[in-house]
Design a protein around this motif. Structure first.
Motif, PDB file in Angstrom:
ATOM      1  N   ILE A 113     -11.227  66.957  36.500  1.00 24.74           N
ATOM      2  CA  ILE A 113     -10.996  65.531  36.761  1.00 24.74           C
ATOM      3  C   ILE A 113      -9.677  65.090  36.143  1.00 24.74           C
ATOM      4  O   ILE A 113      -8.891  64.362  36.767  1.00 24.74           O
ATOM      5  N   MET A 114      -9.398  65.558  34.919  1.00 24.54           N
ATOM      6  CA  MET A 114      -8.121  65.216  34.294  1.00 24.54           C
ATOM      7  C   MET A 114      -6.947  65.847  35.044  1.00 24.54           C
ATOM      8  O   MET A 114      -5.886  65.228  35.175  1.00 24.54           O
ATOM      9  N   ALA A 115      -7.128  67.065  35.556  1.00 27.58           N
ATOM     10  CA  ALA A 115      -6.059  67.694  36.335  1.00 27.58           C
ATOM     11  C   ALA A 115      -5.808  66.901  37.621  1.00 27.58           C
ATOM     12  O   ALA A 115      -4.659  66.740  38.048  1.00 27.58           O
ATOM     13  N   PHE A 116      -6.876  66.396  38.238  1.00 22.21           N
ATOM     14  CA  PHE A 116      -6.724  65.535  39.410  1.00 22.21           C
ATOM     15  C   PHE A 116      -5.948  64.269  39.053  1.00 22.21           C
ATOM     16  O   PHE A 116      -5.017  63.868  39.764  1.00 22.21           O
ATOM     17  N   VAL A 120      -2.030  69.085  45.795  1.00 20.26           N
ATOM     18  CA  VAL A 120      -2.723  69.581  44.605  1.00 20.26           C
ATOM     19  C   VAL A 120      -3.785  68.575  44.149  1.00 20.26           C
ATOM     20  O   VAL A 120      -4.909  68.957  43.783  1.00 20.26           O
ATOM     21  N   ALA A 121      -3.465  67.290  44.177  1.00 23.48           N
ATOM     22  CA  ALA A 121      -4.435  66.262  43.782  1.00 23.48           C
ATOM     23  C   ALA A 121      -5.632  66.248  44.725  1.00 23.48           C
ATOM     24  O   ALA A 121      -6.778  66.137  44.275  1.00 23.48           O
ATOM     25  N   SER A 128      -2.139  65.184  38.301  1.00 21.58           N
ATOM     26  CA  SER A 128      -1.359  65.485  39.501  1.00 21.58           C
ATOM     27  C   SER A 128      -1.225  64.248  40.379  1.00 21.58           C
ATOM     28  O   SER A 128      -0.194  64.050  41.035  1.00 21.58           O
ATOM     29  N   GLY A 129      -2.238  63.387  40.383  1.00 22.49           N
ATOM     30  CA  GLY A 129      -2.117  62.131  41.113  1.00 22.49           C
ATOM     31  C   GLY A 129      -1.063  61.211  40.523  1.00 22.49           C
ATOM     32  O   GLY A 129      -0.327  60.541  41.248  1.00 22.49           O
ATOM     33  N   MET A 130      -0.972  61.173  39.187  1.00 21.39           N
ATOM     34  CA  MET A 130       0.060  60.340  38.548  1.00 21.39           C
ATOM     35  C   MET A 130       1.458  60.872  38.846  1.00 21.39           C
ATOM     36  O   MET A 130       2.380  60.088  39.084  1.00 21.39           O
ATOM     37  N   ILE A 131       1.619  62.190  38.838  1.00 20.37           N
ATOM     38  CA  ILE A 131       2.928  62.767  39.151  1.00 20.37           C
ATOM     39  C   ILE A 131       3.295  62.461  40.602  1.00 20.37           C
ATOM     40  O   ILE A 131       4.443  62.123  40.903  1.00 20.37           O
ATOM     41  N   TYR A 132       2.313  62.577  41.507  1.00 20.33           N
ATOM     42  CA  TYR A 132       2.573  62.226  42.911  1.00 20.33           C
ATOM     43  C   TYR A 132       3.005  60.761  43.027  1.00 20.33           C
ATOM     44  O   TYR A 132       3.970  60.445  43.723  1.00 20.33           O
ATOM     45  N   PHE A 133       2.271  59.875  42.350  1.00 19.71           N
ATOM     46  CA  PHE A 133       2.596  58.454  42.436  1.00 19.71           C
ATOM     47  C   PHE A 133       4.004  58.184  41.919  1.00 19.71           C
ATOM     48  O   PHE A 133       4.771  57.442  42.530  1.00 19.71           O
ATOM     49  N   THR A 156     -17.627  70.484  30.657  1.00 22.31           N
ATOM     50  CA  THR A 156     -16.278  70.636  30.124  1.00 22.31           C
ATOM     51  C   THR A 156     -15.282  70.983  31.220  1.00 22.31           C
ATOM     52  O   THR A 156     -14.209  70.389  31.328  1.00 22.31           O
ATOM     53  N   GLY A 157     -15.619  71.962  32.044  1.00 22.61           N
ATOM     54  CA  GLY A 157     -14.731  72.329  33.151  1.00 22.61           C
ATOM     55  C   GLY A 157     -14.596  71.215  34.166  1.00 22.61           C
ATOM     56  O   GLY A 157     -13.513  71.006  34.731  1.00 22.61           O
TER      57      GLY A 157
END
Length: 132
Positions: free
Chosen positions: A36-39, A11-12, A42-47, A30-31
């Protein structure tokens, strides 16, 4: 958790590749910021998941020969009932109503919200659970 970590990595990577394409096609700041925040999230959750798997080892959900009872057990402590979230939410609703209707209302609602936050945080530091 290893499979879940890989899903969040995919996902990231998708969000990482999607951001420049979205910006190029829409020129919407804005989008683009939201993607970028969603990236990042999801990167923090992966880490976190990958770090946890490396620290505690693979769980029963990562093995093919695992039995269902291996994943059972205590999941954590959940409060049976509490009025503090209601107090905090009522105070927050008053603050937001004060922002919309008249700022004077915020002066009366902020102490209720602060009292709700205080009560929620220190709920189990009273009575028999008190730390001396």
């Amino acid at each position: 958790m290893k499979i879940t970590a890989r899903i969040f990595l995919i996902v990231a990577i998708f969000f990482f590749l999607d951001v420049p394409v979205y910006w190029w096609l829409s020129h919407d700041p804005t989008g683009t910021a939201a993607l970028i925040m969603a990236f990042g999230m999801s990167g923090m959750i992966y880490f976190y998941l990958d770090f946890t798997v490396r620290r505690i080892g693979p769980g029963p959900d990562d093995r093919d020969d695992a039995e269902p009872y291996e994943g059972a057990g205590e999941l954590g402590f959940f409060s049976p009932h509490s009025w503090w979230p209601f107090v905090m939410a009522a105070g927050a609703a008053g603050v937001f109503l004060g922002i919309a209707v008249g700022f004077w209302l915020c002066y009366f609602a902020l102490p209720f919200m602060a009292y709700g936050i205080y009560g929620l945080v220190f709920e189990y530091y009273r009575g028999e659970n008190k730390h001396y």
